[in-house]
Design a protein around this motif. Structure first.
Motif, short mmCIF file in Angstrom:
data_model
loop_
_atom_site.label_atom_id
_atom_site.label_comp_id
_atom_site.label_asym_id
_atom_site.label_seq_id
_atom_site.Cartn_x
_atom_site.Cartn_y
_atom_site.Cartn_z
N ASN A 197 7.77 15.26 17.76
CA ASN A 197 7.83 15.56 16.33
C ASN A 197 9.21 15.12 15.85
OD1 ASN A 197 8.27 16.82 13.84
ND2 ASN A 197 6.69 18.35 14.30
N LYS A 198 9.25 13.97 15.19
CA LYS A 198 10.52 13.34 14.86
C LYS A 198 11.33 14.17 13.87
CE LYS A 198 12.33 8.75 14.06
NZ LYS A 198 12.11 7.45 13.51
N VAL A 199 10.66 14.78 12.91
CA VAL A 199 11.37 15.55 11.87
C VAL A 199 12.01 16.80 12.48
CG1 VAL A 199 11.11 16.76 9.66
CG2 VAL A 199 9.73 14.72 10.16
N LYS A 200 11.24 17.51 13.28
CA LYS A 200 11.76 18.76 13.86
C LYS A 200 12.50 18.56 15.17
CE LYS A 200 8.52 21.74 11.55
NZ LYS A 200 7.33 22.56 11.61
N LYS A 201 12.53 17.31 15.67
CA LYS A 201 13.19 17.00 16.94
C LYS A 201 12.63 17.86 18.08
CE LYS A 201 17.54 15.08 15.26
NZ LYS A 201 17.05 14.70 13.97
N LYS A 202 11.30 17.86 18.12
CA LYS A 202 10.65 18.67 19.16
C LYS A 202 9.71 17.81 19.99
CE LYS A 202 11.17 23.17 17.27
NZ LYS A 202 10.63 24.45 16.97
N ILE A 203 9.40 18.31 21.16
CA ILE A 203 8.50 17.60 22.08
C ILE A 203 7.39 18.54 22.53
CG2 ILE A 203 10.06 18.12 24.04
CD1 ILE A 203 9.13 15.52 25.34
N ALA A 204 6.20 18.00 22.69
CA ALA A 204 5.07 18.83 23.13
C ALA A 204 5.04 18.88 24.66
CB ALA A 204 3.77 18.23 22.60
N LEU A 205 5.07 20.10 25.19
CA LEU A 205 4.99 20.28 26.64
C LEU A 205 3.76 21.12 26.98
CD1 LEU A 205 8.72 21.19 27.51
CD2 LEU A 205 7.68 18.93 27.43
N THR A 206 3.26 20.93 28.19
CA THR A 206 2.08 21.68 28.62
C THR A 206 2.26 22.16 30.06
OG1 THR A 206 -0.31 21.50 28.99
CG2 THR A 206 0.96 19.51 29.32
#
Ligand code: SF4
Length: 292
Positions: A197-206
């Motif tokens: 998520n470029k805007v929030k500077k987040k990455i999806a982890l599972t």
């Protein structure tokens, strides 16, 4: 902490751990999340989980004491023959030997035979009268470990200063046995998919991996692959190598931008997280640092 880890690496973690949990009781009241955070960076996280689970059992079922029977000790999470024998000697001064790689090597050198060709349990049993003549069983177990690490070392044993060289067939023999080299670990290829998520500077982890390692840890989706190839809807980022739990990984890192959270995933900040993040996941964050 010392399983698979050197003393100098474990020491700061050990000191810090004792500041938070100086007693079994305080550890038993902790949570997996907190214990893993204290363990963060030390690797082999199953040790931390087992330690917490064992503390809870000892406090609840054994009045905060270690059971004194082999059968009960071995029921504790993460405790196998080696640790159980070491504990019986260290805590209860029982005549026993904790057999690890060092101890195997020492015995195989004294007999000048390959490790795989000797039945160490039988040798110990046949010689227990002389082996356990001492009353200092904990010192004996410790001494054997140290002897293997400092004198009868894997490479270039210090035979000239060894106190038992007169009884050592390896030392006396002109024909010394040769160690069989462990086969090289095979490197495997893995694709890792980072949804950012470029805007929030987040990455999806599972936690949904099914790989046999990384169990129960947050990580980007990962799958074993044969070759590096172009993958639809994903951009190639980089290739790098990593080792984890005795595995060698050749990694192709892919990414895409999306604000939609993939199924069975959670968003994590690419910078700082309160939640425990394993070192391997942090390495991925570092690789992706140009997104920050
Ligand atoms: S003499 Fe050398 S090989 Fe034999 S036990 Fe001592 S250090 Fe090991």
């Amino acid at each position: 902490m010392l399983q698979q880890t050197q003393v100098k690496t474990a020491l700061p973690y050990f000191k810090n751990f004792l500041l938070y949990h100086p007693t079994l009781e305080s550890l038993s009241k902790s949570s997996e999340k907190k214990v893993l955070k204290l363990w963060e960076g030390l690797g082999y996280y199953r040790r931390a989980r087992n330690l917490l689970a064992t503390a809870k059992i000892l406090v609840k079922d054994y009045n905060s004491k270690l059971p004194n029977k082999m059968i009960d000790i071995k029921k504790l999470p993460g405790i196998g023959d080696y640790t159980a024998n070491a504990l019986l000697a260290f805590v209860y001064e029982r005549p026993t030997i904790a057999i690890d790689g060092n101890v195997r090597r020492v015995f195989s050198r004294i007999l000048n035979k390959r490790e795989i060709s000797i039945d160490l349990i039988k040798i110990i049993d046949d010689n227990k009268k002389s082996l356990f003549e001492t009353k200092r069983h904990s010192d004996f177990v410790e001494a054997l470990m140290e002897f293997g690490a400092l004198v009868c070392k894997p490479k270039e044993p210090a035979c000239f200063k060894c106190n038992i060289k007169s009884a050592c067939k390896y030392f006396k023999s002109a024909k010394k046995f040769k160690k069989i080299k462990k086969s090289q670990l095979l490197e495997k290829n893995y694709d890792i998919f980072c949804c950012i998520n470029k805007v929030k500077k987040k990455i999806a982890l599972t936690k949904n991996h099914n790989l046999g390692f990384l169990d129960n840890f947050f990580f980007p989706p990962i799958k074993e692959t044969k070759t590096k190839k172009k993958i639809k809807n994903w951009n190639f980022h980089s290739n790098f190598k990593n080792s984890i739990s005795n595995k060698k990984l050749n990694i192709n890192l892919y990414y895409k931008y999306s604000s939609k959270l993939p199924i069975q995933s959670q968003w994590f900040s690419l910078k700082a997280n309160d939640e425990f993040i394993p070192s391997f996941t942090k390495k991925i964050f570092k690789q992706l640092s140009n997104f920050n």
